[in-house]
Write a protein that holds these residues in place. Sequence first.
Motif, PDB file in Angstrom:
ATOM      1  N   GLU A   8       5.406  13.278  18.713  1.00 55.34           N
ATOM      2  CA  GLU A   8       5.253  13.728  20.090  1.00 55.34           C
ATOM      3  C   GLU A   8       5.113  12.549  21.043  1.00 55.34           C
ATOM      4  N   LEU A   9       4.329  11.559  20.648  1.00 54.32           N
ATOM      5  CA  LEU A   9       4.189  10.356  21.466  1.00 54.32           C
ATOM      6  C   LEU A   9       5.325   9.370  21.232  1.00 54.32           C
ATOM      7  N   ASN A  10       6.096   9.603  20.161  1.00 55.29           N
ATOM      8  CA  ASN A  10       7.192   8.716  19.745  1.00 55.29           C
ATOM      9  C   ASN A  10       6.702   7.288  19.533  1.00 55.29           C
ATOM     10  N   LEU A  11       5.542   7.173  18.880  1.00 60.90           N
ATOM     11  CA  LEU A  11       4.945   5.870  18.611  1.00 60.90           C
ATOM     12  C   LEU A  11       4.878   5.612  17.113  1.00 60.90           C
ATOM     13  N   VAL A  12       5.240   4.394  16.740  1.00 60.83           N
ATOM     14  CA  VAL A  12       5.020   3.894  15.389  1.00 60.83           C
ATOM     15  C   VAL A  12       3.795   2.990  15.433  1.00 60.83           C
ATOM     16  N   TYR A  13       2.864   3.231  14.509  1.00 63.81           N
ATOM     17  CA  TYR A  13       1.638   2.443  14.443  1.00 63.81           C
ATOM     18  C   TYR A  13       1.737   1.450  13.290  1.00 63.81           C
ATOM     19  N   ILE A  14       1.448   0.192  13.591  1.00 64.55           N
ATOM     20  CA  ILE A  14       1.588  -0.904  12.637  1.00 64.55           C
ATOM     21  C   ILE A  14       0.217  -1.521  12.399  1.00 64.55           C
ATOM     22  N   GLY A  15      -0.205  -1.595  11.153  1.00 66.70           N
ATOM     23  CA  GLY A  15      -1.429  -2.312  10.801  1.00 66.70           C
ATOM     24  C   GLY A  15      -1.076  -3.708  10.327  1.00 66.70           C
TER      25      GLY A  15
ATOM     26  N   GLY B 236      -0.109 -12.499   9.833  1.00 66.65           N
ATOM     27  CA  GLY B 236      -0.013 -11.211  10.507  1.00 66.65           C
ATOM     28  C   GLY B 236       0.979 -10.250   9.891  1.00 66.65           C
ATOM     29  N   THR B 237       1.321 -10.449   8.626  1.00 69.42           N
ATOM     30  CA  THR B 237       2.319  -9.583   7.992  1.00 69.42           C
ATOM     31  C   THR B 237       1.812  -8.147   7.890  1.00 69.42           C
ATOM     32  N   ALA B 238       2.724  -7.201   8.110  1.00 67.76           N
ATOM     33  CA  ALA B 238       2.418  -5.765   8.046  1.00 67.76           C
ATOM     34  C   ALA B 238       2.959  -5.243   6.722  1.00 67.76           C
ATOM     35  N   TRP B 239       2.154  -5.371   5.670  1.00 66.39           N
ATOM     36  CA  TRP B 239       2.710  -5.127   4.340  1.00 66.39           C
ATOM     37  C   TRP B 239       2.453  -3.727   3.798  1.00 66.39           C
ATOM     38  N   ASP B 240       1.718  -2.870   4.530  1.00 64.87           N
ATOM     39  CA  ASP B 240       1.500  -1.543   3.937  1.00 64.87           C
ATOM     40  C   ASP B 240       1.236  -0.440   4.935  1.00 64.87           C
ATOM     41  N   ALA B 241       0.531  -0.683   6.037  1.00 64.01           N
ATOM     42  CA  ALA B 241      -0.011   0.398   6.850  1.00 64.01           C
ATOM     43  C   ALA B 241       0.918   0.779   8.002  1.00 64.01           C
ATOM     44  N   PHE B 242       1.396   2.033   7.971  1.00 54.15           N
ATOM     45  CA  PHE B 242       2.209   2.579   9.052  1.00 54.15           C
ATOM     46  C   PHE B 242       1.864   4.051   9.241  1.00 54.15           C
ATOM     47  N   ALA B 243       2.054   4.547  10.432  1.00 57.40           N
ATOM     48  CA  ALA B 243       1.970   5.969  10.724  1.00 57.40           C
ATOM     49  C   ALA B 243       2.859   6.226  11.931  1.00 57.40           C
ATOM     50  N   TYR B 244       3.130   7.538  12.200  1.00 55.36           N
ATOM     51  CA  TYR B 244       4.083   7.884  13.267  1.00 55.36           C
ATOM     52  C   TYR B 244       3.652   9.180  13.926  1.00 55.36           C
TER      53      TYR B 244
END
Length: 704
Positions: A273-280, A262-270
Amino acid sequence: MAALLLASCTAPGPDTALPITPIAASGPAAVSTARMIAPDAPANIANWMSHGRNWGEDRFSPLTQINDGNVGELGLAWFDDLGTMRGVQATPLVVDGVLYNESIYNIVTAYNAATGEKLWTYDPQVGAEWARLACCGPSSRGIAAWDGKIYIGALDGRLIAVDAATGLEVWSVQTFDRAEAYSITGAPRVYDGKVVIGNGGADYGVRGFVAAYDAQTGERLWKFYTVPGNPADGPDGEASDSAMQIALPTWHGEWWRYGGGGTAWDAFAYDPELNLVYIGTGNGTPHMWHFRSQGQGDNLFLCSIVAVDADSGEYVWHYQMVPEEDWDYTCTQPMILADLQIGGRTRQVIMQAPKNGFFYVIDRASGELLSAQSYVSVNTWASHIDMATGRPVLQAGAHNTTTPHLMSPSWLAAHTWHPMAFSPLTGLVYFSAQEQGDVYARAEDGEFAYVHHRSNSGQQRRNQPELRARLMEQARAEEKGYLLAWNPVTQSEAWRVNYRVPGSGGVLATAGNLVIQGTIDKTLAIYAADTGRKLWEMDIDQAPVAGAITYMVGGVQYIAINAGWGGSPVYNLGSFQTSTAKLLVFRLGASGVTLPPPPPPSTLPRPPFLTAGEDMVARGRELYGENCARCHGPNAVGGMKDLRWMTAETRSQFADIVLRGTLAERGMIGFGGQLSEADANAIHAFLIARANEDYADASAGAHR
């Protein structure tokens, strides 16, 4: 670590007199929340300040000086030869006239973005052994900039901040235990003063996590595990504790012995306004669900998008693309935030095209699945996504048994990590798609054995060879690679550009109606964003896999790309020879700068694959240092005979030479009195490891 101050231009030409835009009063790399919230404001539009340009990672530039009417005038303005045959995958950054770039082993250089003059270089001195301790070599996908600093996620787990003006190290923290099989190949991101970094290693057997650090001090702020650990150990005391209560019931057996993955080695977004970090998140370990979780449970949060609170790291929502992950699928492919008109209203969405061949549109506030459709013509994994449940409807026989079967998409991915782009002008998402099947079968019960720092798939790769041969023939016959323009609202293809084989690289879109991509044909190509018509192409003797960027300096628009093929497995290429990796920078009307000829073919023997475990290699390193280094050079480099480049015949006789002195007449006496057969095998394993670490560059005469 001191920086090297350099002053020479790599490839001077008549265009080198262009002035650099004055640095902002607040200093170099003056990236801030205010600037990132308004990337298209007049003071910011010329820059590329974050990995995907903006926090939504759409890789779209509003610049129009280079456009579909004049792109034919594009020429090479300057370049830097990066001196390596390895894959260079980084997205450069440009802030106020300075270009920051990262090569292999996390070496970062700052340039005058108009002329290519080197301002400084920082080398974090990552050990060469990390070329094999990481699954896909010593490449990185990029760096981050914030408030006068450049941030490096080093392959060996260090998160490093360097001064953007001088290249001198400001602080460094170790993000994981180096005794474990982690590595960092993804780009760090900075969100409102917090540096977010993931890691790789799921294939090798680790427990994935993401952590956030204070950009000024390097203090760790939160840590989020993506899969549960040993239940007997209780809560981790981390931000992910509530999420692990959701995940734990979906796992079975003793998965924690192998890490879980389940390593998150590349995909992120932010979304600020929602103050959310998205983790792939990535695949499971071992790959085979049967061994990992006794063939039971969804195994959260493998191959998922997980949204967490940016300040605390606490779980908010998740959507899992691949329950029961059994195929080495990852959802670490790029994610894009956008506002789309769907069903008569504006929806805030997050979009992803992961390995499994489906394009997903998800509400980024709630995690609700809005639509999903396969973007490849063959999908033996799932027929469709059930919109009532959000789950894939698996094809018959999709799960792995001991009988070989063909899977497409496969671990080779319908879309891999190569960056994709979204144009708000055309409403289309652009990405490199491919169809590459592979043969899957799990090992018999009792055959799987975990090996530290080696791929732990749980696959059986040798049984029923005749069936395997037929299936592979079918896979190769069906192989495709193409640049795809996809409408995320209608979930349909707008246009495509077909390539002879898969493997073309990342994508950039601009308001000049351009889509820019490095191709597997060793060119840089530019297409019309609305129709896919080819507008311009240049032979660069490299197949870039990285994404291009564009920026302006002194009123002049440039396009820059790292051209260094690697880390992208492609069948049917045969002998694929390229030049050394280079940072290439283009502008309209540039002339007089030419690329050097490619290096001659290698004369070095290709080393065998390394099959020994890390313990054996480490023992061999110690024995080599005690018994061999005096004559054959420290770290197996040079000496009376460079043992990295033994012939196959010499390798087959290695034990006789070392133990029984069969080459004593040449001065190589036998060590049978002090070394055992096991010792000789360990030394040989170390030499094979060293050969694999250095072959790519040594074969072309290139050096770090």
